[in-house]
Design an enzyme around this catalytic site. Structure first.
Site, mmCIF file in Angstrom:
data_model
loop_
_atom_site.group_PDB
_atom_site.id
_atom_site.type_symbol
_atom_site.label_atom_id
_atom_site.label_comp_id
_atom_site.label_asym_id
_atom_site.label_seq_id
_atom_site.Cartn_x
_atom_site.Cartn_y
_atom_site.Cartn_z
ATOM 1 N N PHE A 12 -4.080 44.030 87.556
ATOM 2 C CA PHE A 12 -3.109 42.225 87.001
ATOM 3 C C PHE A 12 -2.501 41.309 88.089
ATOM 4 C CE2 PHE A 12 0.896 42.044 84.127
ATOM 5 C CZ PHE A 12 0.409 40.557 84.205
ATOM 6 N N LYS A 35 -9.059 48.872 95.936
ATOM 7 C CA LYS A 35 -9.673 51.100 95.690
ATOM 8 C C LYS A 35 -10.587 50.667 94.260
ATOM 9 C CE LYS A 35 -8.776 55.989 95.726
ATOM 10 N NZ LYS A 35 -7.517 57.026 95.306
ATOM 11 N N THR A 128 9.695 46.492 92.316
ATOM 12 C CA THR A 128 9.899 46.902 90.520
ATOM 13 C C THR A 128 11.554 47.167 90.588
ATOM 14 O OG1 THR A 128 9.404 47.983 88.883
ATOM 15 C CG2 THR A 128 8.672 49.107 90.335
ATOM 16 N N ASP A 129 11.745 46.833 89.245
ATOM 17 C CA ASP A 129 13.145 46.826 88.946
ATOM 18 C C ASP A 129 13.196 48.600 87.763
ATOM 19 O OD1 ASP A 129 11.330 46.649 86.378
ATOM 20 O OD2 ASP A 129 13.260 45.313 85.611
ATOM 21 N N GLU A 130 12.387 48.839 88.045
ATOM 22 C CA GLU A 130 12.240 50.647 87.906
ATOM 23 C C GLU A 130 12.579 51.533 88.693
ATOM 24 O OE1 GLU A 130 8.782 51.716 85.392
ATOM 25 O OE2 GLU A 130 8.079 50.034 84.680
ATOM 26 N N TYR A 153 6.886 57.737 88.484
ATOM 27 C CA TYR A 153 5.819 55.682 89.295
ATOM 28 C C TYR A 153 7.269 55.142 89.899
ATOM 29 C CZ TYR A 153 5.299 51.474 89.033
ATOM 30 O OH TYR A 153 5.415 49.453 89.040
ATOM 31 N N LYS A 157 7.821 54.296 93.901
ATOM 32 C CA LYS A 157 8.128 53.061 94.417
ATOM 33 C C LYS A 157 9.012 52.956 94.918
ATOM 34 C CE LYS A 157 5.623 49.942 93.319
ATOM 35 N NZ LYS A 157 4.754 48.672 93.752
HETATM 36 P P1 NAD Z 1 -2.292 46.887 88.076
HETATM 37 O O1 NAD Z 1 -2.943 49.239 88.752
HETATM 38 O O2 NAD Z 1 -3.463 46.393 87.098
HETATM 39 O O3 NAD Z 1 -3.486 47.100 89.904
HETATM 40 C C1 NAD Z 1 -3.177 48.166 90.905
HETATM 41 C C2 NAD Z 1 -4.305 47.433 92.163
HETATM 42 O O4 NAD Z 1 -4.292 48.854 92.790
HETATM 43 C C3 NAD Z 1 -5.728 47.830 91.161
HETATM 44 O O5 NAD Z 1 -6.591 46.710 91.722
HETATM 45 C C4 NAD Z 1 -6.431 48.905 91.479
HETATM 46 O O6 NAD Z 1 -7.500 49.360 92.285
HETATM 47 C C5 NAD Z 1 -5.379 49.193 93.242
HETATM 48 N N1 NAD Z 1 -5.115 50.464 94.090
HETATM 49 C C6 NAD Z 1 -5.079 51.055 92.871
HETATM 50 N N2 NAD Z 1 -4.435 52.420 94.278
HETATM 51 C C7 NAD Z 1 -5.056 51.485 95.359
HETATM 52 C C8 NAD Z 1 -5.352 52.443 97.216
HETATM 53 N N3 NAD Z 1 -5.167 53.077 96.729
HETATM 54 N N4 NAD Z 1 -5.626 51.165 97.500
HETATM 55 C C9 NAD Z 1 -6.731 50.313 97.141
HETATM 56 N N5 NAD Z 1 -5.959 49.168 95.913
HETATM 57 C C10 NAD Z 1 -5.392 50.723 94.955
HETATM 58 O O7 NAD Z 1 -1.117 47.159 88.701
HETATM 59 P P2 NAD Z 1 0.054 45.498 88.109
HETATM 60 O O8 NAD Z 1 0.436 45.887 87.339
HETATM 61 O O9 NAD Z 1 -0.580 44.249 88.696
HETATM 62 O O10 NAD Z 1 1.535 45.603 89.146
HETATM 63 C C11 NAD Z 1 0.800 45.602 91.300
HETATM 64 C C12 NAD Z 1 2.456 45.671 91.927
HETATM 65 O O11 NAD Z 1 3.642 44.879 90.918
HETATM 66 C C13 NAD Z 1 2.316 46.768 91.889
HETATM 67 O O12 NAD Z 1 3.314 47.540 92.950
HETATM 68 C C14 NAD Z 1 3.199 47.402 90.387
HETATM 69 O O13 NAD Z 1 3.957 48.418 91.137
HETATM 70 C C15 NAD Z 1 4.198 46.033 90.648
HETATM 71 N N6 NAD Z 1 4.627 45.566 89.903
HETATM 72 C C16 NAD Z 1 4.484 45.635 88.778
HETATM 73 C C17 NAD Z 1 5.188 45.312 87.528
HETATM 74 C C18 NAD Z 1 4.219 44.813 85.763
HETATM 75 O O14 NAD Z 1 5.191 44.818 85.107
HETATM 76 N N7 NAD Z 1 2.871 45.445 85.655
HETATM 77 C C19 NAD Z 1 6.083 45.016 87.263
HETATM 78 C C20 NAD Z 1 6.805 44.909 88.663
HETATM 79 C C21 NAD Z 1 5.890 45.430 90.234
HETATM 80 P P1 TYD Z 2 5.144 49.961 79.509
HETATM 81 O O1 TYD Z 2 4.595 48.646 79.684
HETATM 82 O O2 TYD Z 2 4.832 51.184 79.701
HETATM 83 O O3 TYD Z 2 6.628 49.448 80.985
HETATM 84 P P2 TYD Z 2 7.401 49.938 81.864
HETATM 85 O O4 TYD Z 2 7.596 51.317 80.619
HETATM 86 O O5 TYD Z 2 6.905 50.385 82.805
HETATM 87 O O6 TYD Z 2 8.410 48.954 81.480
HETATM 88 O O7 TYD Z 2 6.265 49.848 78.200
HETATM 89 C C1 TYD Z 2 7.409 48.714 77.983
HETATM 90 C C2 TYD Z 2 8.127 49.208 76.913
HETATM 91 O O8 TYD Z 2 6.985 49.390 75.944
HETATM 92 C C3 TYD Z 2 8.853 50.557 77.537
HETATM 93 O O9 TYD Z 2 10.398 50.569 76.696
HETATM 94 C C4 TYD Z 2 7.882 51.470 76.904
HETATM 95 C C5 TYD Z 2 6.922 51.553 74.954
HETATM 96 N N1 TYD Z 2 6.474 51.246 74.753
HETATM 97 C C6 TYD Z 2 5.933 51.850 73.530
HETATM 98 O O10 TYD Z 2 6.975 51.359 72.959
HETATM 99 N N2 TYD Z 2 4.957 52.093 73.135
HETATM 100 C C7 TYD Z 2 3.253 52.421 74.135
HETATM 101 O O11 TYD Z 2 3.199 52.778 74.084
HETATM 102 C C8 TYD Z 2 4.102 51.954 75.478
HETATM 103 C C9 TYD Z 2 2.570 52.152 76.306
HETATM 104 C C10 TYD Z 2 4.749 51.349 75.675
#
Ligand code: NAD
Ligand code: TYD
Length: 346
Positions: A12, A35, A128-130, A153, A157
């Site tokens: 994403f 991957k 991540t903020d997590e 998770y 991280k």
């Molecule tokens: P995502 O799950 O959409 O994508 C992850 C990507 O990593 C995928 O394309 C997957 O194929 C690839 N991948 C997974 N394991 C792999 C491996 N072993 N080798 C090579 N590629 C691999 O994730 P995202 O939401 O786009 O998140 C991307 C990054 O941003 C992550 O590091 C996540 O921790 C961080 N992040 C995400 C959010 C969020 O809200 N989505 C917020 C803060 C930080």
């Molecule tokens: P999520 O998108 O999984 O992100 P994160 O847990 O990493 O913040 O969830 C965002 C918020 O939404 C979190 O408080 C959990 C809640 N949530 C639901 O209430 N129902 C759901 O089905 C999911 C996936 C998340």
């Protein structure tokens, strides 16, 4: 900085970042190293492949595979690694933590070691903020706060962040870290809450809100995050971490209301279900450090949610095939037997 390896670039945020960087810097080349897990999809980049020709390359590989990582770095003369690759969904980490430890911890180590071995390449870690855990009172997480992760998770991280710091301190690796809030926007796999709820609502299925829905999140538009990462890459101080978020927060219930209103769907689709184990109640970060570099978000929470909803409405070609595949099994496993607490009134 000219030749970037973007790991996880088919996911994403990574795919949005690749498009953003290639458009902004005409002299940069980007190699995506991914991957292609369930979350990584070639179609997230199909327009990029068409638009940028030989400035863009794709390598299918695992960041845990030392030889494959090293070969890609050498073959493409990479000078900068931006590591987005990770297992990313909290609920999956609760069910099956193994892949999280492999990719988010060991995979980060493999990339750091390769960067060191090839002459200390510039390295940026997407975090991540997590990692701060859930935040009490009015506090907003500062980059200097102790890391206190609470889910598998978040713990994986946080371990990645610690490794990056260790490589900077011990080997002088030129590294930075950014910690993003909850990103939303195009190409987010519909397991995460916003795309899950939009696509459920479009199918007139209930929206499973965990617990009372009063948890607080900072829903940030993905391009604001990409701009922040770009700024840290170019202007961030080596060895430092930077928070990227709006600095504000919103309850999940408010997010759901905006989402349903944008779709013109009834509130009766809301269904409160059994809470997530160890659910973090609140995330919120102080983003002054990044703003001091000249960054500010372009989108409010509400604008980000509405814009994201419209993308899913307009792009069923992308999410409909996903929801009919592996996703169905996942959905049944996570939500099939989940206890319903209450339904919302109309
Ligand atoms: P995502 O799950 O959409 O994508 C992850 C990507 O990593 C995928 O394309 C997957 O194929 C690839 N991948 C997974 N394991 C792999 C491996 N072993 N080798 C090579 N590629 C691999 O994730 P995202 O939401 O786009 O998140 C991307 C990054 O941003 C992550 O590091 C996540 O921790 C961080 N992040 C995400 C959010 C969020 O809200 N989505 C917020 C803060 C930080
Ligand atoms: P999520 O998108 O999984 O992100 P994160 O847990 O990493 O913040 O969830 C965002 C918020 O939404 C979190 O408080 C959990 C809640 N949530 C639901 O209430 N129902 C759901 O089905 C999911 C996936 C998340």
């Amino acid at each position: 900085m000219q030749n970037l390896l973007v790991t996880g670039g088919a996911g994403f945020i990574g795919s949005n970042f690749v498009r953003y960087m290639l458009e902004k810097y005409p002299d940069y080349r980007v190699v995506v190293f991914d991957k292609l897990t369930y979350a990584g999809r070639r179609e997230n980049l199909q327009d990029v492949a068409a638009a940028f020709g030989d400035r863009y390359a794709f390598v299918q590989g695992d960041i845990c595979d030392q030889a494959a990582v090293r070969a890609a770095l050498i073959a493409h003369d990479v000078d900068t690694i931006v590591n987005f690759a990770a297992e990313t969904h909290v609920d999956r980490s609760i069910m099956d933590p193994d892949a999280f430890i492999q990719t988010d911890v060991y995979g980060t180590y493999v990339l750091l070691e390769a960067a060191r071995d090839l002459g200390n390449l510039r390295y940026h870690q997407i975090s991540t903020d997590e990692v701060y855990g859930h935040i009490h009172g009015d506090h907003r997480s500062l980059e200097t706060d102790n890391l206190a992760p609470r889910s598998p998770y978040a713990a994986s991280k946080a371990a990645g962040d610690h490794l990056v710091n260790a490589y900077h301190i011990t080997y002088d690796l030129p590294a930075t870290i950014s910690r993003g809030a909850n990103n939303i926007g195009p190409f987010q796999y519909p397991e995460k809450v916003v795309p899950l709820f939009v696509t459920n609502a479009l199918n007139d299925m209930p929206l499973p809100v965990y617990g009372d829905g009063r948890q607080m999140r900072d829903y940030q538009y993905v391009l604001d995050h990409c701009e922040g990462v770009d700024l840290v890459l170019h202007a961030g101080a080596l060895g430092e971490a930077y928070n990227i978020g709006t600095g504000r927060e919103m309850t999940n219930l408010r997010m759901v209301e905006i989402l349903l209103d944008e779709l013109g769907k009834p509130r009766s689709l809301i269904q409160h279900v059994e809470d997530r184990q160890g659910h973090d109640r609140r995330y919120c970060m102080n983003v002054d450090k990044l703003m001091a570099l000249g960054w500010e978000p372009d989108y409010t929470h509400e604008e980000a949610i509405r814009k994201t909803v419209r993308w899913y409405v307009n792009n069923p070609w992308w999410w409909e095939p996903i929801r009919s595949g592996e996703f169905k099994e996942y959905y049944q496993r996570l939500y099939g037997d989940r206890q319903i607490i209450s339904e919302a009134a109309e």
